[in-house]
Scaffold this active site. Structure first.
Site, PDB file in Angstrom:
ATOM      1  CG  ASP A 272     -39.531  29.974 -25.447  1.00 20.55           C
ATOM      2  OD1 ASP A 272     -39.899  30.352 -24.321  1.00 20.55           O
ATOM      3  OD2 ASP A 272     -39.238  30.774 -26.354  1.00 20.55           O
ATOM      4  CB  SER A 273     -43.868  31.409 -25.836  1.00 24.58           C
ATOM      5  OG  SER A 273     -42.790  32.297 -25.678  1.00 24.58           O
TER       6      SER A 273
ATOM      7  CE1 TYR B 235     -47.506  30.044 -25.524  1.00 25.94           C
ATOM      8  CE2 TYR B 235     -46.268  28.921 -23.816  1.00 25.94           C
ATOM      9  CZ  TYR B 235     -46.966  28.881 -25.002  1.00 25.94           C
ATOM     10  OH  TYR B 235     -47.124  27.681 -25.654  1.00 25.94           O
TER      11      TYR B 235
ATOM     12  CB  CYS C 132     -41.170  29.560 -21.769  1.00 25.71           C
ATOM     13  SG  CYS C 132     -42.401  30.873 -21.595  1.00 25.71           S
TER      14      CYS C 132
ATOM     15  CD  GLU D  99     -40.383  37.942 -30.810  1.00 24.42           C
ATOM     16  OE1 GLU D  99     -41.308  37.994 -31.619  1.00 24.42           O
ATOM     17  OE2 GLU D  99     -40.004  36.896 -30.247  1.00 24.42           O
TER      18      GLU D  99
ATOM     19  CB  CYS E 236     -38.151  37.168 -20.065  1.00 27.36           C
ATOM     20  SG  CYS E 236     -38.802  37.045 -21.757  1.00 27.36           S
TER      21      CYS E 236
ATOM     22  CG  HIS F 244     -37.474  37.377 -26.082  1.00 29.88           C
ATOM     23  ND1 HIS F 244     -38.332  36.348 -25.813  1.00 29.88           N
ATOM     24  CD2 HIS F 244     -37.619  37.635 -27.407  1.00 29.88           C
ATOM     25  CE1 HIS F 244     -38.962  36.007 -26.934  1.00 29.88           C
ATOM     26  NE2 HIS F 244     -38.549  36.772 -27.906  1.00 29.88           N
TER      27      HIS F 244
END
Lengths: 268, 268
Positions: free
Chosen positions: A11-12, A43, A74, A153, A185, A187
């Site tokens: 993943d990124s 990304y 990702c 984040e 995504c 996240h």
């Protein structure tokens, strides 16, 4: 192919750990090698060309770990790089987009499906393309949500600002009457409850991570390389910030991380 | 050293163009080569080690353009990499932190100074360290504003969400009674009016870009390599997304960009 060889997952950054979590749940004996590209994250707003280049370097790195299969955890890298990488690699490689789209196609009743993702994933149109292969009559509404990743984040999970942005991003989808929304995504499942509060109880929220683990198991079983006994080992690699990564990983995985190692990924 | 050699300027992405804008205003005959690391942006939350590595690659690239001086137009890279790079490079190299701190030290009346920046810049403590060299009695309050960069990049300049975040970030500084605030990230001058609305008219907002251009001119004049006549040329390089970069640059620079070229920066 050695049945004890690990699954490579990348993943990124940290988001792909939600996919690792599903692999640990559903394929509890598989060994896993994870790479998070924390030096070059995110990304989501970068070009197709650079995402392919970065994904290729990571696949070369994972190959040095003798992986028996690779999961692109990702959405942006799955959208941009999967098709290019498949013919370049001699082990099976899957992304999260196809499993996510498949789940949404099965879940929708009224044929109206919303997709949330990064600017890259939505701009690629890949979810729409795959969903239309299931049923050309599906109405698919994509919505890029570029602030969700920084908000997650920053740990602003239940924050009024996150609720406000979720409301803005989701309003157009609700106006179309979608009954299913793909969290496109890695996240986004982390703010699932905020999204749920905005869309109400009558919309199905699809987390591609679950179906990706199902697809992975099916693939390994078909090829006779599914490991169904023995203690697994989990190894984690990143391109920057190993300690910060370990701390995040320990907070969301049901296993204790021994350590995370730094990899000079540009050399692969 | 050739007086007609260009000034090399670099940043993690587009933010450093606010420094280029000041150079064009104050040193209108100087040639400029700019590099924006758009493939690996942002730098603000990454480690000192990786920022030094990336900055070193960029300096190597700029050296191939025969630059006569280098400006690190990124606060995070200035904070982490400047001291390491100075002895490695045979041309003068300056950052934006020292000029920004100098301006704040001159501007403050009550000795209470606020500094806004990325997690990296604030975590490094560099503004506090330099301001205390001017006057150990200064009270310096740093505040990391990690959402400002994504908000600016999304163009949410006057958005209520940006106002809300500005209010949260600035409230602690105002509670300390600061009379001067350093905009310690090149993106922040782009939301200067939002910040101004929150702090009121009695606080001096310092944009290090202005004083950086002043310092650069002084440095070049002292070394006898200041170019004060002739048409300048401006060249732009990025590691990803050249078209997107050109479009942004054209919107904030007073010159027409001919083109932006892609550089495989990892090879330097």
């Amino acid at each position: 192919m050695d049945i004890n060889a690990p699954i490579g997952v990348f993943d990124s950054g940290v988001g792909g750990l939600t996919v690792v979590r599903e692999i640990i749940r559903q394929l509890p004996n598989e060994n896993v090698v994870y790479f998070g590209d924390t030096a070059r994250v995110p990304y989501g707003s970068k070009s197709r060309e650079i995402i392919i280049e970065y994904s290729r370097q990571i696949v070369h790195f994972l190959k040095t770990k003798k992986v028996k299969a690779i999961v692109i955890a990702c959405n942006t890298a799955s959208a941009y790089a999967l098709d290019t990488l498949i013919p370049e690699v001699d082990v099976p490689i899957i992304g999260v987009v196809l499993p996510g789209a498949k789940t949404a196609a099965k879940a929708t009743v009224n044929g109206k499906i919303g997709v949330l993702g990064t600017t890259g994933t939505i701009g690629s149109g890949i979810y729409t393309k795959i969903l239309h292969e299931y049923n050309p009559a599906f109405m698919v509404v994509g919505k890029a949500c570029p602030l969700f990743v920084p908000l997650v984040e920053e740990g602003m999970i239940d924050d009024p600002v996150t609720v406000e942005m979720a409301s803005r991003y989701l309003k157009p989808l609700m106006a179309y009457g979608v009954d299913t929304i793909v969290l496109g995504c890695t996240h986004y499942p982390l703010i699932r409850s905020t999204i749920r509060n905005v869309v109400g109880d009558n919309v199905t929220l699809v987390n591609p991570a679950y179906e990706t683990a199902v697809s992975l198991r099916t693939l390994l079983q078909k090829q006779g390389i599914y490991r169904d006994c023995g203690e697994p080992t989990y190894r984690f690699y990143v391109s920057d910030g190993a300690a910060k990564f370990s701390s995040f990983a320990n907070s969301i995985l049901p296993v204790e991380l021994v350590e995370t190692r730094l990899v000079p990924i540009e050399e692969y």
